[in-house]
Design an enzyme around this catalytic site. Sequence first.
Site, PDB file in Angstrom:
ATOM      1  N   ARG A  37      48.143  11.809  85.460  1.00  0.00           N
ATOM      2  CA  ARG A  37      48.898  12.428  86.564  1.00  0.00           C
ATOM      3  C   ARG A  37      49.139  13.903  86.291  1.00  0.00           C
ATOM      4  O   ARG A  37      49.062  14.737  87.188  1.00  0.00           O
ATOM      5  CB  ARG A  37      50.228  11.695  86.766  1.00  0.00           C
ATOM      6  CG  ARG A  37      50.046  10.324  87.401  1.00  0.00           C
ATOM      7  CD  ARG A  37      51.272   9.459  87.256  1.00  0.00           C
ATOM      8  NE  ARG A  37      52.451  10.023  87.870  1.00  0.00           N
ATOM      9  CZ  ARG A  37      53.686   9.841  87.418  1.00  0.00           C
ATOM     10  NH1 ARG A  37      53.905   9.110  86.347  1.00  0.00           N
ATOM     11  NH2 ARG A  37      54.698  10.377  88.045  1.00  0.00           N
ATOM     12  N   ARG A  49      50.375  18.317  98.074  1.00  0.00           N
ATOM     13  CA  ARG A  49      49.951  18.117  96.699  1.00  0.00           C
ATOM     14  C   ARG A  49      48.675  18.881  96.367  1.00  0.00           C
ATOM     15  O   ARG A  49      48.345  19.036  95.194  1.00  0.00           O
ATOM     16  CB  ARG A  49      49.719  16.635  96.459  1.00  0.00           C
ATOM     17  CG  ARG A  49      50.275  16.177  95.137  1.00  0.00           C
ATOM     18  CD  ARG A  49      50.532  14.710  95.196  1.00  0.00           C
ATOM     19  NE  ARG A  49      51.072  14.191  93.987  1.00  0.00           N
ATOM     20  CZ  ARG A  49      52.343  13.810  93.827  1.00  0.00           C
ATOM     21  NH1 ARG A  49      53.199  13.979  94.801  1.00  0.00           N
ATOM     22  NH2 ARG A  49      52.722  13.276  92.713  1.00  0.00           N
ATOM     23  N   LYS A 107      61.841  17.353  90.266  1.00  0.00           N
ATOM     24  CA  LYS A 107      61.781  17.612  91.715  1.00  0.00           C
ATOM     25  C   LYS A 107      62.698  16.655  92.483  1.00  0.00           C
ATOM     26  O   LYS A 107      63.432  17.064  93.362  1.00  0.00           O
ATOM     27  CB  LYS A 107      60.338  17.438  92.248  1.00  0.00           C
ATOM     28  CG  LYS A 107      59.336  18.387  91.630  1.00  0.00           C
ATOM     29  CD  LYS A 107      57.954  18.189  92.235  1.00  0.00           C
ATOM     30  CE  LYS A 107      57.371  16.797  92.011  1.00  0.00           C
ATOM     31  NZ  LYS A 107      57.161  16.446  90.590  1.00  0.00           N
ATOM     32  N   ARG A 139      58.960   2.674  86.222  1.00  0.00           N
ATOM     33  CA  ARG A 139      57.851   2.748  87.180  1.00  0.00           C
ATOM     34  C   ARG A 139      56.535   2.430  86.475  1.00  0.00           C
ATOM     35  O   ARG A 139      56.290   2.922  85.381  1.00  0.00           O
ATOM     36  CB  ARG A 139      57.771   4.161  87.783  1.00  0.00           C
ATOM     37  CG  ARG A 139      58.632   4.314  89.023  1.00  0.00           C
ATOM     38  CD  ARG A 139      58.740   5.730  89.508  1.00  0.00           C
ATOM     39  NE  ARG A 139      57.482   6.457  89.609  1.00  0.00           N
ATOM     40  CZ  ARG A 139      57.377   7.681  90.122  1.00  0.00           C
ATOM     41  NH1 ARG A 139      58.451   8.294  90.583  1.00  0.00           N
ATOM     42  NH2 ARG A 139      56.222   8.291  90.169  1.00  0.00           N
TER      43      ARG A 139
HETATM   44  P1  ADP Z   1      56.528  12.212  90.606  1.00  0.00           P
HETATM   45  O1  ADP Z   1      57.891  12.361  91.262  1.00  0.00           O
HETATM   46  O2  ADP Z   1      56.630  11.609  89.246  1.00  0.00           O
HETATM   47  O3  ADP Z   1      55.739  13.477  90.638  1.00  0.00           O
HETATM   48  P2  ADP Z   1      55.848  10.938  93.043  1.00  0.00           P
HETATM   49  O4  ADP Z   1      56.971   9.990  93.240  1.00  0.00           O
HETATM   50  O5  ADP Z   1      55.885  12.250  93.771  1.00  0.00           O
HETATM   51  O6  ADP Z   1      55.715  11.172  91.486  1.00  0.00           O
HETATM   52  O7  ADP Z   1      54.481  10.240  93.425  1.00  0.00           O
HETATM   53  C1  ADP Z   1      54.140   8.965  92.951  1.00  0.00           C
HETATM   54  C2  ADP Z   1      52.752   8.606  93.422  1.00  0.00           C
HETATM   55  O8  ADP Z   1      52.719   8.511  94.865  1.00  0.00           O
HETATM   56  C3  ADP Z   1      51.661   9.618  93.093  1.00  0.00           C
HETATM   57  O9  ADP Z   1      51.137   9.455  91.791  1.00  0.00           O
HETATM   58  C4  ADP Z   1      50.615   9.287  94.173  1.00  0.00           C
HETATM   59  O10 ADP Z   1      49.908   8.097  93.871  1.00  0.00           O
HETATM   60  C5  ADP Z   1      51.483   8.993  95.389  1.00  0.00           C
HETATM   61  N1  ADP Z   1      51.746  10.214  96.182  1.00  0.00           N
HETATM   62  C6  ADP Z   1      52.943  10.830  96.351  1.00  0.00           C
HETATM   63  N2  ADP Z   1      52.827  11.913  97.120  1.00  0.00           N
HETATM   64  C7  ADP Z   1      51.524  11.997  97.470  1.00  0.00           C
HETATM   65  C8  ADP Z   1      50.762  12.911  98.253  1.00  0.00           C
HETATM   66  N3  ADP Z   1      51.337  13.975  98.841  1.00  0.00           N
HETATM   67  N4  ADP Z   1      49.436  12.677  98.389  1.00  0.00           N
HETATM   68  C9  ADP Z   1      48.840  11.609  97.820  1.00  0.00           C
HETATM   69  N5  ADP Z   1      49.491  10.720  97.062  1.00  0.00           N
HETATM   70  C10 ADP Z   1      50.819  10.899  96.882  1.00  0.00           C
HETATM   71  P1  ADP Z   2      60.016  14.352  89.417  1.00  0.00           P
HETATM   72  O1  ADP Z   2      60.562  13.970  90.780  1.00  0.00           O
HETATM   73  O2  ADP Z   2      59.593  15.793  89.350  1.00  0.00           O
HETATM   74  O3  ADP Z   2      58.974  13.412  88.911  1.00  0.00           O
HETATM   75  P2  ADP Z   2      62.589  13.360  88.369  1.00  0.00           P
HETATM   76  O4  ADP Z   2      63.645  14.068  89.154  1.00  0.00           O
HETATM   77  O5  ADP Z   2      62.312  11.950  88.705  1.00  0.00           O
HETATM   78  O6  ADP Z   2      61.221  14.264  88.382  1.00  0.00           O
HETATM   79  O7  ADP Z   2      62.971  13.486  86.834  1.00  0.00           O
HETATM   80  C1  ADP Z   2      62.162  12.878  85.816  1.00  0.00           C
HETATM   81  C2  ADP Z   2      63.049  12.298  84.714  1.00  0.00           C
HETATM   82  O8  ADP Z   2      63.673  13.355  83.981  1.00  0.00           O
HETATM   83  C3  ADP Z   2      64.185  11.425  85.228  1.00  0.00           C
HETATM   84  O9  ADP Z   2      64.391  10.396  84.284  1.00  0.00           O
HETATM   85  C4  ADP Z   2      65.386  12.383  85.306  1.00  0.00           C
HETATM   86  O10 ADP Z   2      66.617  11.698  85.148  1.00  0.00           O
HETATM   87  C5  ADP Z   2      65.105  13.312  84.127  1.00  0.00           C
HETATM   88  N1  ADP Z   2      65.518  14.714  84.354  1.00  0.00           N
HETATM   89  C6  ADP Z   2      65.473  15.426  85.517  1.00  0.00           C
HETATM   90  N2  ADP Z   2      65.890  16.695  85.318  1.00  0.00           N
HETATM   91  C7  ADP Z   2      66.197  16.804  83.994  1.00  0.00           C
HETATM   92  C8  ADP Z   2      66.701  17.889  83.152  1.00  0.00           C
HETATM   93  N3  ADP Z   2      66.950  19.108  83.626  1.00  0.00           N
HETATM   94  N4  ADP Z   2      66.876  17.616  81.839  1.00  0.00           N
HETATM   95  C9  ADP Z   2      66.617  16.391  81.334  1.00  0.00           C
HETATM   96  N5  ADP Z   2      66.164  15.337  82.052  1.00  0.00           N
HETATM   97  C10 ADP Z   2      65.957  15.535  83.380  1.00  0.00           C
END
Ligand code: ADP
Ligand code: ADP
Length: 215
Positions: A170, A90, A15, A159
């Site tokens: 998660r 979310r 994302k 992270r």
């Molecule tokens: P990822 O990109 O791996 O899905 P995020 O960066 O979106 O993770 O979120 C990291 C953390 O921030 C979540 O595990 C949660 O603790 C918090 N968080 C992010 N967005 C929200 C939301 N919309 N509501 C509640 N907590 C959130």
């Molecule tokens: P999210 O915001 O959904 O948690 P991220 O964009 O942070 O996801 O991506 C999660 C991890 O996977 C990062 O280390 C990123 O560089 C890698 N990644 C993202 N898209 C791809 C893909 N299409 N193929 C392989 N690795 C990817």
Amino acid sequence: MRKIFLFFGPPGSGKGTQSEAIGEYFHLPVISTGELLRHEEKSGTALGKKIAQLIDKGELVSDELIHKIIVERIKRADTAKGFILDGYPRDAEQLQDLLKMLSEHDLILPVEIRVSDKEVINRLGGRRVCDCGATYHIIYNPPKVAGRCNLCGKELYIRPDDKPEIIKDRLAGYKKSAEPLLAYAKKHHDLISVDGERLISEITEDLIEKLSKYA
Ligand code: ADP
Ligand code: ADP
Ligand code: ZN
């Protein structure tokens, strides 16, 4: 009419990676609640410390706090033509809250990135991030210089919530809350759903093609 893209998908589905690319292409700002929270965390305030305690364990932050953060961010002038939401809404409550903030003239474009559990584990295990918001993967998207950010040169880190046992929690949390969100998106809007297990660039091209119909 504002264009509002919503990015759905499990943690690690890409994302952040894709919303940045799409934001650049369509000239729309990306609002990532995770990024905004981590930013507050780094500021070292009392609120930041409270946020860190929750995020590091993979737990969600309160709807009330998220609401405040979103309202403040949407006030800024750069959102006049629209914006991209990454990590929000979310769950069903946050979705209702968001809908109240929008007008009937806003165009909502939900996007789902589909990725298997196994791939989520691979991706988050190799994710490396920078304080500036940039994200890398040690194998799939490595920085030019190992351990250093391409954009600002700072040292990359893992992270705290990308530990295997927290990733599992998660992922389970996502599955529970995603169903009603996706059901809503399918019922009321055209849900754009893409296969997220391809090259990053292929997914971006696919998304641009699908979203260009509306933009
Ligand atoms: P990822 O990109 O791996 O899905 P995020 O960066 O979106 O993770 O979120 C990291 C953390 O921030 C979540 O595990 C949660 O603790 C918090 N968080 C992010 N967005 C929200 C939301 N919309 N509501 C509640 N907590 C959130
Ligand atoms: P999210 O915001 O959904 O948690 P991220 O964009 O942070 O996801 O991506 C999660 C991890 O996977 C990062 O280390 C990123 O560089 C890698 N990644 C993202 N898209 C791809 C893909 N299409 N193929 C392989 N690795 C990817
Ligand atoms: Zn950086």
